[in-house]
Motif scaffolding. Structure first.
Motif, mmCIF file in Angstrom:
data_model
loop_
_atom_site.group_PDB
_atom_site.id
_atom_site.type_symbol
_atom_site.label_atom_id
_atom_site.label_comp_id
_atom_site.label_asym_id
_atom_site.label_seq_id
_atom_site.Cartn_x
_atom_site.Cartn_y
_atom_site.Cartn_z
ATOM 1 N N GLN A 240 -0.219 4.039 12.600
ATOM 2 C CA GLN A 240 0.489 3.297 11.574
ATOM 3 C C GLN A 240 0.585 4.187 10.337
ATOM 4 O O GLN A 240 -0.382 4.883 9.995
ATOM 5 N N PRO A 241 1.730 4.217 9.654
ATOM 6 C CA PRO A 241 1.885 5.125 8.508
ATOM 7 C C PRO A 241 0.797 4.980 7.454
ATOM 8 O O PRO A 241 0.335 5.978 6.890
ATOM 9 N N ASP A 242 0.371 3.746 7.185
ATOM 10 C CA ASP A 242 -0.662 3.563 6.159
ATOM 11 C C ASP A 242 -2.001 4.135 6.608
ATOM 12 O O ASP A 242 -2.736 4.723 5.811
ATOM 13 N N ASP A 243 -2.318 3.996 7.902
ATOM 14 C CA ASP A 243 -3.564 4.577 8.414
ATOM 15 C C ASP A 243 -3.494 6.102 8.424
ATOM 16 O O ASP A 243 -4.485 6.782 8.128
ATOM 17 N N ALA A 244 -2.310 6.634 8.770
ATOM 18 C CA ALA A 244 -2.139 8.085 8.752
ATOM 19 C C ALA A 244 -2.292 8.621 7.330
ATOM 20 O O ALA A 244 -2.923 9.659 7.107
ATOM 21 N N ALA A 245 -1.729 7.909 6.368
ATOM 22 C CA ALA A 245 -1.838 8.345 4.978
ATOM 23 C C ALA A 245 -3.285 8.289 4.501
ATOM 24 O O ALA A 245 -3.760 9.202 3.804
ATOM 25 N N ASP A 246 -4.001 7.224 4.872
ATOM 26 C CA ASP A 246 -5.418 7.116 4.491
ATOM 27 C C ASP A 246 -6.216 8.295 5.042
ATOM 28 O O ASP A 246 -7.091 8.844 4.359
ATOM 29 N N LEU A 247 -5.923 8.673 6.274
ATOM 30 C CA LEU A 247 -6.649 9.788 6.891
ATOM 31 C C LEU A 247 -6.297 11.110 6.211
ATOM 32 O O LEU A 247 -7.180 11.939 5.935
ATOM 33 N N LEU A 248 -5.025 11.321 5.919
ATOM 34 C CA LEU A 248 -4.615 12.562 5.258
ATOM 35 C C LEU A 248 -5.205 12.675 3.857
ATOM 36 O O LEU A 248 -5.442 13.781 3.366
ATOM 37 N N ASP A 270 7.791 8.581 5.677
ATOM 38 C CA ASP A 270 7.054 7.364 5.325
ATOM 39 C C ASP A 270 5.642 7.693 4.847
ATOM 40 O O ASP A 270 5.144 7.093 3.892
ATOM 41 N N VAL A 271 4.997 8.621 5.527
ATOM 42 C CA VAL A 271 3.628 8.982 5.144
ATOM 43 C C VAL A 271 3.618 9.650 3.765
ATOM 44 O O VAL A 271 2.750 9.368 2.933
ATOM 45 N N GLY A 284 -0.748 1.883 -1.975
ATOM 46 C CA GLY A 284 -1.657 2.666 -1.144
ATOM 47 C C GLY A 284 -2.135 1.926 0.086
ATOM 48 O O GLY A 284 -2.533 2.543 1.072
ATOM 49 N N LEU A 285 -2.090 0.585 0.036
ATOM 50 C CA LEU A 285 -2.569 -0.231 1.150
ATOM 51 C C LEU A 285 -1.481 -0.580 2.159
ATOM 52 O O LEU A 285 -1.767 -0.878 3.317
ATOM 53 N N MET A 286 -0.236 -0.585 1.713
ATOM 54 C CA MET A 286 0.835 -1.171 2.527
ATOM 55 C C MET A 286 1.207 -0.299 3.722
ATOM 56 O O MET A 286 0.959 0.900 3.765
ATOM 57 N N THR A 287 1.829 -0.949 4.709
ATOM 58 C CA THR A 287 2.482 -0.251 5.807
ATOM 59 C C THR A 287 3.975 -0.314 5.568
ATOM 60 O O THR A 287 4.486 -1.288 4.998
ATOM 61 N N THR A 288 4.686 0.713 5.970
ATOM 62 C CA THR A 288 6.133 0.740 5.788
ATOM 63 C C THR A 288 6.870 0.209 7.007
ATOM 64 O O THR A 288 8.103 0.274 7.062
ATOM 65 N N GLU A 289 6.129 -0.339 7.997
ATOM 66 C CA GLU A 289 6.756 -0.758 9.253
ATOM 67 C C GLU A 289 6.475 -2.219 9.614
ATOM 68 O O GLU A 289 6.056 -2.518 10.730
ATOM 69 N N PRO A 290 6.680 -3.173 8.680
ATOM 70 C CA PRO A 290 6.621 -4.578 9.092
ATOM 71 C C PRO A 290 7.889 -4.921 9.870
ATOM 72 O O PRO A 290 8.794 -4.081 10.013
ATOM 73 N N LYS A 390 13.960 -4.968 -6.478
ATOM 74 C CA LYS A 390 13.747 -6.025 -5.479
ATOM 75 C C LYS A 390 14.034 -5.553 -4.063
ATOM 76 O O LYS A 390 14.444 -6.335 -3.192
ATOM 77 N N ARG A 391 13.787 -4.277 -3.808
ATOM 78 C CA ARG A 391 13.891 -3.748 -2.450
ATOM 79 C C ARG A 391 12.512 -3.780 -1.810
ATOM 80 O O ARG A 391 11.503 -3.524 -2.471
ATOM 81 N N LEU A 392 12.471 -4.067 -0.508
ATOM 82 C CA LEU A 392 11.197 -4.107 0.209
ATOM 83 C C LEU A 392 10.727 -2.687 0.493
ATOM 84 O O LEU A 392 11.419 -1.899 1.136
ATOM 85 N N LEU A 393 9.536 -2.363 0.006
ATOM 86 C CA LEU A 393 8.929 -1.053 0.253
ATOM 87 C C LEU A 393 7.987 -1.084 1.448
ATOM 88 O O LEU A 393 7.775 -0.070 2.116
#
Length: 425
Positions: A240-248, A270-271, A284-290, A390-393
């Motif tokens: 998941q992009p957010d998990d990948a970012a946390d690891l990086l 995305d990362v 920092g917490l969100m995922t970009t793939e809901p 008002k765009r979804l990030l």
């Protein structure tokens, strides 16, 4: 006492453990042996997984029966978390796939199973190995053929006690193929550093990505750093992009830049965006793939989207409805459609007709405290994150919040204070 006199350990993995009155205590996950310089290795106990994914030690002296796919204990199970001692070896975790040499000089073999037998004294000894020969001459034909299998006495080989760099992981993964990613992560966490990397390397990219997301940060960094760079980049793409970012975030700037360069541009984009946000903020917490859909999408299509097996349960609780484009950052955010509401409406109706537009969105700089309060206040599993237009990030889900508010060692420290004074006996 009814105890089978011989047990093959690979077949024992996953076997249910019961107390004397028939209540299930847990399942066998490994066997602990003492490998000695002389004589057969002595089996001393079982590693049993009890509810809560906790692994405890069950001495074989407290096993009254191993028979017909079940293990019966005396009921006196010490609930202190299993910690491997220096002189102990895990059969599934460390002996399977190990390369050994025949004493008679006839070549090498790979251990595929281990047989332990109960002696008249009550002790269990590893007396036989089920091995597969390695071809002595490597040719094109031999690479296509698997070597012959045979059962040999443990005294017929050497190298059982020594770790080798060429040790594989096929048999271990076969024994644990039914485990969920979180449970397999527990297995990897308990292995030694070199063995952990061997097993992780043998996993395919998707499976390894799922397991990495469940491991403590130190283990994540150790495994990713031990992979070659191309493989590490492929695994990051599968996360998941957010998990990948946390690891990086845990790697050096140089490592991060190299891995991002090797990733597919779309995945890396995305990362990179997530890396721009501060830790412990909504960005920092969100995922970009809901799950993001247009307002004209039918409810039937929306339900099919949230049934995807790879979608975390928290993100499957709602779909996010936006104007095109439907990739983050999207067009104007319109609202969310909750899973329960989708179930109550006709399949041909559009998701735009059942929107909840009252859910309070987050800004990327919203603090962890604000995210937590909003999730709790509205009893939600996820919240949208919007920019100034008002765009979804992306979306913040409750599981990401829990990962950040629980202690760093929560995966390994829960409930241990209840039995500090206990010993394995």
């Amino acid at each position: 006492m009814s105890v089978t006199t011989r047990v093959y350990v690979a077949r024992l993995a996953g076997t249910a453990v019961f107390d004397p009155i028939g209540d299930q205590v847990g399942r066998v996950r490994d066997v602990v042996v003492l490998v000695r310089a002389k004589g057969a290795p002595r089996a001393v106990g079982l590693v049993v997984e009890v509810p809560g994914r906790r692994r405890v030690f069950l001495p074989l002296t407290r096993v009254t029966s191993i028979d017909q796919g079940q293990v019966i204990s005396t009921g006196l199970v010490n609930m202190r978390r299993f910690e491997q001692r220096a002189m102990e070896t895990l059969v599934l975790g460390e002996l399977l796939d190990r390369t050994v040499r025949f004493v008679d000089g006839s070549g090498e073999a790979v251990v595929e199973d281990v047989s332990m037998a109960r002696q008249r004294t009550g002790d269990w000894l590893v007396d036989q190995l089920f091995v597969r020969r390695r071809p002595q001459r490597v040719t094109t034909l031999s690479l296509r053929r698997r070597g012959a299998t045979l059962t040999v006495p443990v005294e017929a080989v050497t190298g059982l006690a020594a770790t080798t760099r060429t040790q594989g992981a096929a048999r271990l993964l076969e024994a644990y193929e039914d485990l969920r990613p979180a449970d397999l992560a527990d297995v990897l966490h308990e292995l030694g550093e070199s063995r952990r990397l061997e097993v992780a390397t043998a996993l395919d990219n998707e499976r390894l990505a799922d397991v990495l997301e469940e491991l403590p940060t130190d283990d994540q960094v150790e495994i990713l750093s031990g992979l070659d760079r191309d493989r590490a980049a492929d695994v990051l793409e599968a996360m998941q992009p957010d998990d990948a970012a946390d690891l990086l975030h845990e790697l050096s700037d140089e490592q991060t830049a190299q891995l991002l360069e090797l990733m597919e541009p779309e995945e890396a984009r995305d990362v990179r965006r997530l890396l721009e946000y501060e830790d412990y903020t909504a960005g920092g917490l969100m995922t970009t793939e809901p799950v993001i859909l247009g307002p004209e999408t039918t409810i039937a299509t929306a339900l099919a989207q949230i049934r995807r097996q790879d979608l975390p349960p928290a993100l499957a609780s709602m779909v996010f409805v936006c104007r095109p484009p439907l990739e983050t950052p999207t067009g104007r955010f319109l609202g969310v459609a909750h899973f329960q509401r989708l179930l109550r409406e006709p399949p041909h109706a559009s998701v735009g007709s059942i929107l909840d537009s009252d859910t309070e969105p987050l800004t990327p700089d919203a603090t962890l405290g604000r995210v937590t309060r909003l999730l709790a206040a509205y009893n939600l599993l996820a919240l949208p994150v919007l920019d100034a237009e008002k765009r979804l990030l992306g979306a913040v889900s409750v599981d990401d919040v829990l990962d950040h508010i629980l202690p760093e060692d929560w995966r390994e420290s829960h409930d241990e204070r209840l039995d500090e004074e206990a010993s394995r006996g």
